[in-house]
Enzyme design. Sequence first.
Site: not given
Ligand code: PPS
Length: 321
Positions: A280
């Site tokens: 993203c």
């Molecule tokens: N909206 C939002 N807010 C805060 N942090 C976020 C967000 N989207 C992604 N992350 C961070 O990226 C980690 C991997 O997320 P994803 O595998 O969903 O991938 S992506 O970042 O959306 O491409 C994700 O890991 P998780 O903690 O397991 O959610 C976060 O560390």
Amino acid sequence: MPESTAPQVSSFSTTFTPAHLKFINAKLEKLSPEKIIEWAMISLPGLIQTTAFGPTGLVILDMINRIHIDNQAAANVHPTPASSSASEDESDDGDHHFKKSGYNTQRHPVPLIFIDTMYHFQETLDLAQQVQDHYNIPLKVYKPLNCETTADFETQYGQRLWETDDLSYDYLVKVEPGRRAYQELGAQAVISGRRRSQKGDRAHLDILEIESGTGLLKLNPLASWSFQQVWTYLRAYQVPFNALLDQGYRSIGDWHSTKPASNPDDERSGRWEGKQKTECGLHVDYFKMRAEFQATQKKKQALLASREAAAVVAAAPAIQA
Ligand SMILES: Nc1ncnc2c1ncn2[C@@H]1O[C@H](COP(=O)(O)OS(=O)(=O)O)[C@@H](OP(=O)(O)O)[C@H]1O
């Protein structure tokens, strides 16, 4: 054009050479995720966790809480439970409250941020609240600049921006708010929930990375875990998780780009289905992303200006007549 102030440079990591980083990563590879997190909590200044409440981030959050509780217990600290009355406090010693109340009464030691893109599933927003209640943590929520609601965002940028200008969409809803969060919180090290088994760009992820240009440290404590290990932990420790996981979703982002995983061997196969895209923007080169966003905005402004000029020219004969 939304702009954060110039990204700060981490004073801590400027002392790291590539050789230092390699050495630290070799050491971290031998540690369990709990020990990696514990090391980070002790050693890394300005440590924060960023999460979309994916299963990995929830495991990390739970581990941070457990480490914090253990540390407090070892230091013989007796926090006052938020829910207990003064008379209870007099009759019971602090340790009793501590054991009885568990980690729900602890102050969360690592600031936790969530970027609300305005297009999350309701299940994700519900989980965000559930997690705050469960761990008694103050969540710091960051939204696109000057936007409180989806309507605010769409008034400024139009509807379904991800269809017409995906790059600007990613920059506006994720990259800029994330960077603003790091700036405001003075973050020098950010914990993320990425894992190697999520494949794509993540397949060769280091546990500790240094962002080029800013020196921001990125820590991926569960880099070596599989989805199954994450899932087993969540169930074993009764950690709250996204209700969509029970419906076949494995990786959950915005509702318009997320589906249940189509390939059981690829947990991110439900993200941006049918597109080449796998990230993203949050985890790619920040300066490159910002430069591309700015170039796109300039092109759009130039196009708008030339359309306006053309409209003026087209109207000219009518005015003369
Ligand atoms: N909206 C939002 N807010 C805060 N942090 C976020 C967000 N989207 C992604 N992350 C961070 O990226 C980690 C991997 O997320 P994803 O595998 O969903 O991938 S992506 O970042 O959306 O491409 C994700 O890991 P998780 O903690 O397991 O959610 C976060 O560390």
